[in-house]
Write a protein that holds these residues in place. Sequence first.
Motif, mmCIF file in Angstrom:
data_model
loop_
_atom_site.group_PDB
_atom_site.id
_atom_site.type_symbol
_atom_site.label_atom_id
_atom_site.label_comp_id
_atom_site.label_asym_id
_atom_site.label_seq_id
_atom_site.Cartn_x
_atom_site.Cartn_y
_atom_site.Cartn_z
ATOM 1 N N HIS A 5 0.818 -1.212 0.000
ATOM 2 C CA HIS A 5 0.000 0.000 0.000
ATOM 3 C C HIS A 5 0.845 1.252 0.000
ATOM 4 O O HIS A 5 0.340 2.345 0.200
ATOM 5 C CB HIS A 5 -0.918 -0.014 1.212
ATOM 6 C CG HIS A 5 -1.613 -1.326 1.384
ATOM 7 N ND1 HIS A 5 -2.344 -1.892 0.371
ATOM 8 C CD2 HIS A 5 -1.664 -2.178 2.427
ATOM 9 C CE1 HIS A 5 -2.822 -3.047 0.807
ATOM 10 N NE2 HIS A 5 -2.419 -3.251 2.035
ATOM 11 N N ARG A 6 2.136 1.096 -0.195
ATOM 12 C CA ARG A 6 3.022 2.252 -0.179
ATOM 13 C C ARG A 6 2.742 3.173 -1.350
ATOM 14 O O ARG A 6 2.284 2.767 -2.398
ATOM 15 C CB ARG A 6 4.474 1.777 -0.263
ATOM 16 C CG ARG A 6 4.988 1.266 1.061
ATOM 17 C CD ARG A 6 5.969 2.253 1.650
ATOM 18 N NE ARG A 6 6.287 1.901 3.031
ATOM 19 C CZ ARG A 6 7.445 1.354 3.398
ATOM 20 N NH1 ARG A 6 8.362 1.111 2.490
ATOM 21 N NH2 ARG A 6 7.669 1.079 4.641
ATOM 22 N N ILE A 7 3.098 4.431 -1.150
ATOM 23 C CA ILE A 7 3.039 5.414 -2.215
ATOM 24 C C ILE A 7 4.338 5.273 -3.002
ATOM 25 O O ILE A 7 5.398 5.119 -2.417
ATOM 26 C CB ILE A 7 2.967 6.825 -1.607
ATOM 27 C CG1 ILE A 7 1.823 6.926 -0.603
ATOM 28 C CG2 ILE A 7 2.925 7.889 -2.668
ATOM 29 C CD1 ILE A 7 0.517 7.327 -1.144
ATOM 30 N N ASP B 46 4.323 14.749 -4.128
ATOM 31 C CA ASP B 46 3.610 15.253 -2.947
ATOM 32 C C ASP B 46 4.499 16.212 -2.172
ATOM 33 O O ASP B 46 4.075 17.280 -1.744
ATOM 34 C CB ASP B 46 3.211 14.100 -2.019
ATOM 35 C CG ASP B 46 2.213 13.155 -2.673
ATOM 36 O OD1 ASP B 46 1.545 13.577 -3.644
ATOM 37 O OD2 ASP B 46 2.111 11.999 -2.226
ATOM 38 N N ASP C 207 -4.122 17.462 10.144
ATOM 39 C CA ASP C 207 -5.219 16.489 10.010
ATOM 40 C C ASP C 207 -5.641 16.340 8.559
ATOM 41 O O ASP C 207 -5.869 15.240 8.071
ATOM 42 C CB ASP C 207 -6.434 16.949 10.823
ATOM 43 C CG ASP C 207 -6.419 16.377 12.219
ATOM 44 O OD1 ASP C 207 -5.469 15.634 12.531
ATOM 45 O OD2 ASP C 207 -7.349 16.670 12.978
ATOM 46 N N ARG C 208 -5.759 17.471 7.892
ATOM 47 C CA ARG C 208 -6.123 17.419 6.474
ATOM 48 C C ARG C 208 -5.098 16.598 5.706
ATOM 49 O O ARG C 208 -5.441 15.680 4.969
ATOM 50 C CB ARG C 208 -6.211 18.841 5.910
ATOM 51 C CG ARG C 208 -6.138 18.918 4.429
ATOM 52 C CD ARG C 208 -7.387 19.526 3.809
ATOM 53 N NE ARG C 208 -8.520 18.641 3.824
ATOM 54 C CZ ARG C 208 -9.750 18.988 4.156
ATOM 55 N NH1 ARG C 208 -10.007 20.206 4.519
ATOM 56 N NH2 ARG C 208 -10.707 18.132 4.115
ATOM 57 N N PHE C 209 -3.800 16.902 5.907
ATOM 58 C CA PHE C 209 -2.753 16.164 5.198
ATOM 59 C C PHE C 209 -2.820 14.679 5.525
ATOM 60 O O PHE C 209 -2.651 13.828 4.661
ATOM 61 C CB PHE C 209 -1.363 16.693 5.560
ATOM 62 C CG PHE C 209 -1.034 18.022 4.930
ATOM 63 C CD1 PHE C 209 -1.463 18.338 3.645
ATOM 64 C CD2 PHE C 209 -0.272 18.957 5.619
ATOM 65 C CE1 PHE C 209 -1.144 19.565 3.067
ATOM 66 C CE2 PHE C 209 0.050 20.182 5.047
ATOM 67 C CZ PHE C 209 -0.392 20.478 3.770
ATOM 68 N N ARG C 210 -3.068 14.383 6.808
ATOM 69 C CA ARG C 210 -3.065 12.977 7.199
ATOM 70 C C ARG C 210 -4.267 12.222 6.655
ATOM 71 O O ARG C 210 -4.271 11.001 6.628
ATOM 72 C CB ARG C 210 -2.993 12.853 8.724
ATOM 73 C CG ARG C 210 -1.620 13.218 9.257
ATOM 74 C CD ARG C 210 -1.589 13.290 10.765
ATOM 75 N NE ARG C 210 -1.550 11.981 11.362
ATOM 76 C CZ ARG C 210 -2.399 11.555 12.282
ATOM 77 N NH1 ARG C 210 -3.366 12.321 12.691
ATOM 78 N NH2 ARG C 210 -2.288 10.359 12.788
ATOM 79 N N SER C 211 -5.294 12.935 6.228
ATOM 80 C CA SER C 211 -6.442 12.240 5.650
ATOM 81 C C SER C 211 -6.277 12.081 4.134
ATOM 82 O O SER C 211 -7.142 11.523 3.473
ATOM 83 C CB SER C 211 -7.735 12.993 5.960
ATOM 84 O OG SER C 211 -7.850 14.146 5.157
ATOM 85 N N LEU C 212 -5.173 12.584 3.584
ATOM 86 C CA LEU C 212 -4.964 12.499 2.134
ATOM 87 C C LEU C 212 -4.018 11.342 1.791
ATOM 88 O O LEU C 212 -3.159 10.986 2.592
ATOM 89 C CB LEU C 212 -4.361 13.816 1.622
ATOM 90 C CG LEU C 212 -5.276 15.031 1.736
ATOM 91 C CD1 LEU C 212 -4.538 16.299 1.363
ATOM 92 C CD2 LEU C 212 -6.506 14.864 0.857
ATOM 93 N N PRO C 213 -4.190 10.782 0.603
ATOM 94 C CA PRO C 213 -3.357 9.626 0.215
ATOM 95 C C PRO C 213 -1.950 10.046 -0.200
ATOM 96 O O PRO C 213 -1.588 9.970 -1.364
ATOM 97 C CB PRO C 213 -4.121 9.023 -0.962
ATOM 98 C CG PRO C 213 -4.874 10.168 -1.550
ATOM 99 C CD PRO C 213 -5.175 11.120 -0.432
ATOM 100 N N ILE C 214 -1.167 10.515 0.769
ATOM 101 C CA ILE C 214 0.200 10.931 0.440
ATOM 102 C C ILE C 214 1.183 10.160 1.297
ATOM 103 O O ILE C 214 0.820 9.589 2.316
ATOM 104 C CB ILE C 214 0.405 12.453 0.631
ATOM 105 C CG1 ILE C 214 0.061 12.865 2.069
ATOM 106 C CG2 ILE C 214 -0.457 13.220 -0.337
ATOM 107 C CD1 ILE C 214 0.287 14.339 2.325
#
Lengths: 285, 315
Positions: A16-18, A26, A113-120
């Motif tokens: 599941h890694r980016i 990113d 929080d916003r960043f942590r909810s994004l797929p990055i």
Amino acid sequence: MTTATLPEAAISGDAHRISLIAGLRDTSVIVRRNMVRNVRLPQLLIFATIQPVLFLLLFNYVFGGSIGLSLGGAYGGKYINYLLPGMLVQTAMFSSMQTAIGLTEDLGNGVIDRFRSLPIARSAVLAGRTSADMVRTLFVVSLLTIVGYIVGFRTADGLPKLAIGLIFCVLFGFALSWVMAFVGLAVKTPEAANSAAFLPLFPLMFASSIFVPVDTLPSWMQGFAENQPVTVLADTMRGYVLGQEFLSTSPRSLTTLSLFSMFWIVVILVIAVPLAVRKYRRTVA
Amino acid sequence: MTAPAVRAENVVKHFGDVKALDGVSLTFEPGMIYGLLGPNGAGKTTLIRVLTTLLRPDSGSAEVAGVDVLANPTGARRRLGLAGQSAAVDEFLTGYENLEMVGRLYGLGRAEAKRRANDVLERLTLSDASARQVKTYSGGMRRRLDLGASMVGRPDVLFLDEPTTGIDPASRIDIWGLITDLVASGTTILMTTQYLEEVDQLATRIGVIDHGVMIAEGTSDDLKNQIGGAIIELMVRAGNRERVMETLRSSTSQEPTYDPVRDLITLPAPGGTADLFCVVRALDAIDITPLAIDVHKPTLDDAFLALTADQEVPA
Ligand SMILES: Nc1ncnc2c1ncn2[C@@H]1O[C@H](COP(=O)(O)OP(=O)(O)OP(=O)(O)O)[C@@H](O)[C@H]1O
Ligand SMILES: [Mg+2]
């Protein structure tokens, strides 16, 4: 932090890694965001530059006389020549504090929080922050060098060597930024970050060759002072900008100093990056 | 999507002594609006944080759009959008830059991120302010922008934690429209709110959570029916209140409650109008004429108050 029932391995499963490319992309998006902030929040840059400039001028004009004498006729008899390389390292150190403060601000207003909810990638937010801060550090140390020139500093071995010195200095600041990222995530508020960040920096700064040669420090301190990263970096800077005149008084050659500096930068990164990324992943705002 | 939009099983999250979530299970299908209700501190935000990968639960499991949020948070993040309880927007970026950045971080190309940012700004009626730094925005504009940021990635499941808190009534109607549009275009939404009329209007299903436990679940009508067919409310002179309560209790075998705020006696009336007649006759027999009397179908407010009152635990 409470114990989780799922093993760590489950969260960091490779499948599941980016991808690296996506991770770099990113990071560059976040670097840009932080740079825009630096530019739009001019007080950040202004304070970041005024303070070291003031320090440089104060130290040069207040202590310049007495310490200048103790230097004998070395470095053209000018304390500024001895002082500036050290001040550049010091400035890079303090510039890294901004990483801690900036991160706590992001934590506080929910941006993390916003960043942590994004797929990055997990490291993108921190890498973006530390890289942008590195650019800022480069700007500030360059400016300080120019001010140094104005008040009489002269490099002994030409601009290319000065540039190499500055690169060491900026990389050192970058490595410390990762330490500061950890500090910021640990203390969570800008006020606390401001005080906590000084803790590791102050002893390193004073027990070093930044202001005075190590052999003028108390003898019990000298063993530590000689080998700790700030002295090594400051001496490396001096090796590059003061040349032979400094190196002949130094127990280490320029090559040794450069390698020793790289060693410290790598050691700090190897320890701080995983710690900071781990902390980031677990931090609850 | 054939998997449930959200599936949470026995999620537990304690903060020290506080049981923020004490074994919450929740499953619902794609294509709907799920409304999560609960008093302050019930655990709504905590549940949303777990479902959006921001918080690891102590135990339990959770999936969003079929992806396990614990085993594969990145995969889950690709499918979800979050507008948290406080607006998470960058003060020093413009409204446009905020949305464009989030779009890029969802992996969109430059052109697409730009297109969507402008699109979303338009739908949120923020186009005029799009080139201004967010620090010049009002609180309501920030919340709208934050909502926009959760939408640019076109997530399958959108989590909105009190999306209309602090928003003026006109903008609230706009946001309701936006939410229904999103659902019509295939997005599933889980939202929390303090405004019961909001879930009554919007939500297909409603969950009521209190003290970290799901205490009721179903459609708005299901919940209203849970507290019986109808409610009788009557107002009497304070001096008569005790006698009236006594009479109601004996004549209807229901338990009346007194609401000091509205100065009303409330009585469940499973028999509807028939119960009303019974009450009127009983009061007539003791020679008391109420100042006001009314029978109505329970509102969601009634249901909510009744449900959460049962759960009262001494603090
Ligand atoms: N990080 C935290 N540390 C300690 N306690 C927490 C933390 N987050 C939440 N809590 C506690 O967990 C409980 C549930 O909080 P939560 O924010 O989920 O409630 P909520 O239903 O969203 O309430 P509100 O309607 O006020 O937003 C509260 O008692 C709260 O104090
Ligand atoms: Mg909440």
